[in-house]
Design an enzyme around this catalytic site. Structure first.
Site, PDB file in Angstrom:
ATOM      1  N   LYS A 175       0.864  -1.192   0.043  1.00  0.00           N
ATOM      2  CA  LYS A 175       0.122  -0.177   0.006  1.00  0.00           C
ATOM      3  C   LYS A 175       0.942   1.415   0.082  1.00  0.00           C
ATOM      4  CE  LYS A 175      -1.946   3.213   1.859  1.00  0.00           C
ATOM      5  NZ  LYS A 175      -1.591   4.620   1.425  1.00  0.00           N
ATOM      6  N   GLU A 250       9.617   2.354  10.994  1.00  0.00           N
ATOM      7  CA  GLU A 250      10.650   3.392  10.480  1.00  0.00           C
ATOM      8  C   GLU A 250       9.857   4.656  10.527  1.00  0.00           C
ATOM      9  OE1 GLU A 250      13.837   2.784  10.205  1.00  0.00           O
ATOM     10  OE2 GLU A 250      13.996   0.605   9.955  1.00  0.00           O
ATOM     11  N   CYS A 284      13.695  11.791   6.080  1.00  0.00           N
ATOM     12  CA  CYS A 284      13.555  11.394   7.256  1.00  0.00           C
ATOM     13  C   CYS A 284      14.935  11.698   8.101  1.00  0.00           C
ATOM     14  CB  CYS A 284      13.099   9.936   7.887  1.00  0.00           C
ATOM     15  SG  CYS A 284      14.281   9.092   6.490  1.00  0.00           S
ATOM     16  N   GLU A 385       9.075  17.597  14.176  1.00  0.00           N
ATOM     17  CA  GLU A 385       9.270  17.319  12.909  1.00  0.00           C
ATOM     18  C   GLU A 385       8.546  18.144  11.969  1.00  0.00           C
ATOM     19  OE1 GLU A 385       8.132  13.828  10.921  1.00  0.00           O
ATOM     20  OE2 GLU A 385      10.525  13.528  10.097  1.00  0.00           O
TER      21      GLU A 385
HETATM   22  P1  NAD Z   1       2.381   9.167   6.973  1.00  0.00           P
HETATM   23  O1  NAD Z   1       2.462   8.569   8.507  1.00  0.00           O
HETATM   24  O2  NAD Z   1       1.363   9.985   6.948  1.00  0.00           O
HETATM   25  O3  NAD Z   1       2.061   8.122   5.828  1.00  0.00           O
HETATM   26  C1  NAD Z   1       3.022   7.037   5.558  1.00  0.00           C
HETATM   27  C2  NAD Z   1       1.842   5.865   5.010  1.00  0.00           C
HETATM   28  O4  NAD Z   1       1.316   5.416   5.969  1.00  0.00           O
HETATM   29  C3  NAD Z   1       1.211   6.221   3.640  1.00  0.00           C
HETATM   30  O5  NAD Z   1       1.266   5.072   2.760  1.00  0.00           O
HETATM   31  C4  NAD Z   1      -0.221   6.592   4.456  1.00  0.00           C
HETATM   32  O6  NAD Z   1      -1.107   6.418   3.422  1.00  0.00           O
HETATM   33  C5  NAD Z   1      -0.132   5.262   5.389  1.00  0.00           C
HETATM   34  N1  NAD Z   1      -1.276   5.410   6.558  1.00  0.00           N
HETATM   35  C6  NAD Z   1      -1.729   6.661   7.016  1.00  0.00           C
HETATM   36  N2  NAD Z   1      -2.507   6.529   7.861  1.00  0.00           N
HETATM   37  C7  NAD Z   1      -2.765   5.296   8.079  1.00  0.00           C
HETATM   38  C8  NAD Z   1      -3.265   4.404   9.147  1.00  0.00           C
HETATM   39  N3  NAD Z   1      -4.287   4.965   9.930  1.00  0.00           N
HETATM   40  N4  NAD Z   1      -3.240   3.026   9.006  1.00  0.00           N
HETATM   41  C9  NAD Z   1      -2.285   2.588   8.131  1.00  0.00           C
HETATM   42  N5  NAD Z   1      -1.331   3.185   7.198  1.00  0.00           N
HETATM   43  C10 NAD Z   1      -1.777   4.753   7.278  1.00  0.00           C
HETATM   44  O7  NAD Z   1       3.631   9.675   6.558  1.00  0.00           O
HETATM   45  P2  NAD Z   1       4.223  10.623   5.229  1.00  0.00           P
HETATM   46  O8  NAD Z   1       3.732  11.961   5.422  1.00  0.00           O
HETATM   47  O9  NAD Z   1       3.775   9.802   3.941  1.00  0.00           O
HETATM   48  O10 NAD Z   1       5.805  10.599   5.228  1.00  0.00           O
HETATM   49  C11 NAD Z   1       6.446  11.379   6.084  1.00  0.00           C
HETATM   50  C12 NAD Z   1       7.055  10.694   7.316  1.00  0.00           C
HETATM   51  O11 NAD Z   1       7.564   9.731   7.178  1.00  0.00           O
HETATM   52  C13 NAD Z   1       7.841  11.642   8.244  1.00  0.00           C
HETATM   53  O12 NAD Z   1       7.519  11.646   9.405  1.00  0.00           O
HETATM   54  C14 NAD Z   1       9.235  11.122   7.945  1.00  0.00           C
HETATM   55  O13 NAD Z   1      10.297  11.125   8.946  1.00  0.00           O
HETATM   56  C15 NAD Z   1       8.991   9.506   7.837  1.00  0.00           C
HETATM   57  N6  NAD Z   1       9.679   8.823   7.047  1.00  0.00           N
HETATM   58  C16 NAD Z   1      10.707   8.143   7.713  1.00  0.00           C
HETATM   59  C17 NAD Z   1      11.685   7.182   7.246  1.00  0.00           C
HETATM   60  C18 NAD Z   1      12.447   6.270   8.172  1.00  0.00           C
HETATM   61  O14 NAD Z   1      12.931   5.432   7.330  1.00  0.00           O
HETATM   62  N7  NAD Z   1      12.654   6.436   9.405  1.00  0.00           N
HETATM   63  C19 NAD Z   1      11.812   7.374   6.038  1.00  0.00           C
HETATM   64  C20 NAD Z   1      11.051   8.208   5.244  1.00  0.00           C
HETATM   65  C21 NAD Z   1       9.979   9.038   5.827  1.00  0.00           C
END
Ligand code: NAD
Length: 493
Positions: A175, A250, A284, A385
């Site tokens: 997904k 992550e 990230c 963040e």
């Molecule tokens: P997000 O948490 O909004 O979404 C991530 C994914 O989760 C998307 O596919 C989204 O559709 C899904 N999602 C959202 N709500 C959900 C739910 N209730 N249940 C299941 N899935 C759900 O994050 P984003 O805005 O896409 O990405 C940015 C964030 O990701 C930042 O906090 C960044 O630091 C983090 N990030 C971390 C790493 C790492 O390796 N530590 C790498 C890249 C990004």
């Protein structure tokens, strides 16, 4: 009319059962719609999980080196299509073209690297304490993996999850982020062309609260591998706990660079610019806190701000652009809200601090490269963040104070120190509590074959990259007794 894309379930490209779709928009020019994608619900998720379950038994029995050969072929296809994929990534996600090429290259590196694991995937043997008895441990796949990914590395992060999950013998329901469904589709197409059997990899597009949440709670999923924000990751972990699912998280970061008074300032300024404004601050591992020794604070700040003012904001396809758009309107507003918080808290804004709508930027989500100065370590700007092009400069009196500031965060992903003093560097390596520490280099630039992940609210103890096999396998310990009698460990002493 934009092209209509589909889910991929059990070897077929299919619409969402609801028939609904959502738009995939270019953040540099919101008039460009790259496609319409299925807005999936729990029914689509259920079909995908069913297909993944049904194919698991046969896939896990395919020898790992054979599974990996498919990945080698996929890596070759990625190499051939690198430029086309990079261009498309810039249009879909906004990062400048040279970084989009880096994102594709990371997927290539990961795919080759993990394909190599198909012929290793080492277990262990160790002597038994009893005679005529053999002891070993071997890896076995976990089962059906749900891979949920963010938009900021639209190809690299899916490759970090899908490739190792598949090589280890799991089947997958993927997904991807709703902001980058096209890159996810291209990656799945490549893996299919490389020879994956039907049902082994399934793609379900849609929103987090709908498709994502349905996947996390589905009883047919054994392991959730999630990358995204800490807020969502926590929800995912709570739901997984209810059904004893394995979960690897992550999540967010608030990464810091320490600049000591003996640092090579040219290098430190260059590293800070790259760390803070690369991918428009949406990595990230982005450097969002610059902790600068008071003795070089003024000089560092002047040089840093002078460089920031030279950064060219614009469409990432233009080779002259340094900083592209942010991903969407919500994120643009969120970044600007933090600027307002900074103003209310009396934090200095040395440059930027505005949404930018001039010239070629009129139709996109652009934010001026921003620098916050004289930021207190406890302020919201230094703690939360923001995920945008707006680092905070925080003064420090000493190495010890600088390290305390780095550690004074709920996150623990990446960190860096600029110093010419080997002793200070080793103290920082020992005392900074993050998953990654760089010396004389920026907070970004992870290589795929080393462990990747973070402490505290950045993760839940797992590492991707170099230690990823531990995420996607369970250990099985095997004892083989060839003594012909009942031998009792701990009793027969
Ligand atoms: P997000 O948490 O909004 O979404 C991530 C994914 O989760 C998307 O596919 C989204 O559709 C899904 N999602 C959202 N709500 C959900 C739910 N209730 N249940 C299941 N899935 C759900 O994050 P984003 O805005 O896409 O990405 C940015 C964030 O990701 C930042 O906090 C960044 O630091 C983090 N990030 C971390 C790493 C790492 O390796 N530590 C790498 C890249 C990004």
């Amino acid at each position: 009319m934009p092209q209509v894309y589909k889910n991929y379930i059990n070897g077929q490209w299919v619409d969402a059962q609801s028939g609904q779709t959502f738009e995939d928009i270019n953040p540099a020019n919101t008039e460009e719609v790259l496609g319409l994608f299925p807005r999936s619900t729990e029914k689509d998720v259920a079909s995908a999980v069913e297909a993944a379950r049904a194919s698991f038994d046969s896939w896990r029995k395919v020898p790992a080196p054979k599974r990996a050969e498919i990945m080698f072929r996929a890596a070759e296809k990625l190499v051939q299509r690198k430029e086309e994929l990079a261009q498309l990534m810039t249009r879909e996600m906004g990062k400048v073209l040279k970084e989009a090429r880096g994102d594709v290259q990371e997927a290539i590196d990961m795919t080759y690297y993990i394909a190599g694991e198909g012929r290793r995937m080492f277990g262990e043997t160790t002597p038994s304490e009893l005679p005529n008895k053999f002891a070993m441990s071997i890896r076995m796949p976990v089962g059906v993996v749900a891979a949920i990914t963010p938009w900021n590395f639209p190809l690299a992060i899916p490759s970090w999850k899908l490739v190792p999950a598949l090589v280890c013998g799991n089947t997958v329901v993927f997904k991807p982020a709703e902001d980058t469904p096209l890159m996810a589709t291209r990656f799945v197409e490549i893996l299919i062309e490389a020879g994956l059997p039907k049902g082994v990899l399934n793609l379900v597009h849609g929103f987090g609260e709908e498709a994502g949440a349905a996947l996390v709670t589905h009883p047919g999923v054994d392991l959730v591998s999630f990358t995204g924000s800490s807020e969502v990751g926590r929800e995912v972990a709570l739901k997984c706990a209810e059904s004893y699912k394995r979960v690897s998280l992550e999540m967010g970061g608030k990464n810091a660079i320490i600049v000591m008074d003996d640092a090579n300032l040219d290098l430190a300024v260059e590293g800070a610019i790259w760390g803070a404004f690369g991918t428009t601050g949406q990595r990230c591992t982005a450097a969002s806190r610059l902790i600068v020794h008071k003795k070089v604070l003024q000089e560092f700040t002047d040089r840093f701000v002078a460089q920031v003012k030279k950064l060219k904001l614009g469409n990432g396809l233009d080779p002259n652009t340094d900083v592209g758009p942010v991903i969407n309107e919500q994120q643009l507003k969120r970044i600007h809200r933090y600027t307002q918080i900074a103003r209310e808290e009396g934090i200095q804004i040395l440059t930027g601090g505005e949404i930018y709508k001039e010239g070629e930027c009129a139709k996109g989500y652009f934010y001026l490269p921003t620098v916050f100065a004289e930021v207190k370590p406890q302020s919201r700007i230094a703690q939360e963040e923001i995920f945008g092009p707006c680092p905070a400069i925080i003064p420090a009196e000493s190495l010890e104070e600088a390290i305390d500031i780095v550690n004074n965060s709920k996150y623990g992903l990446s960190s860096a120190i600029y110093t010419q003093d080997i002793n200070k560097a080793f103290v920082a390596i020992r005392d900074i509590y993050t998953g990654i520490t760089y010396v004389n280099s920026s907070t970004i630039g992870a290589e795929v074959h080393l462990p990747f992940g973070g402490t505290k609210q950045t993760g839940n103890g797992h590492r991707e990259g170099g230690h990823v096999l531990d995420v996607f396998t369970e250990w099985k310990t095997v004892y083989i007794d060839y003594s012909g009698k009942l031998q009792k460990a701990q009793i027969d002493v």
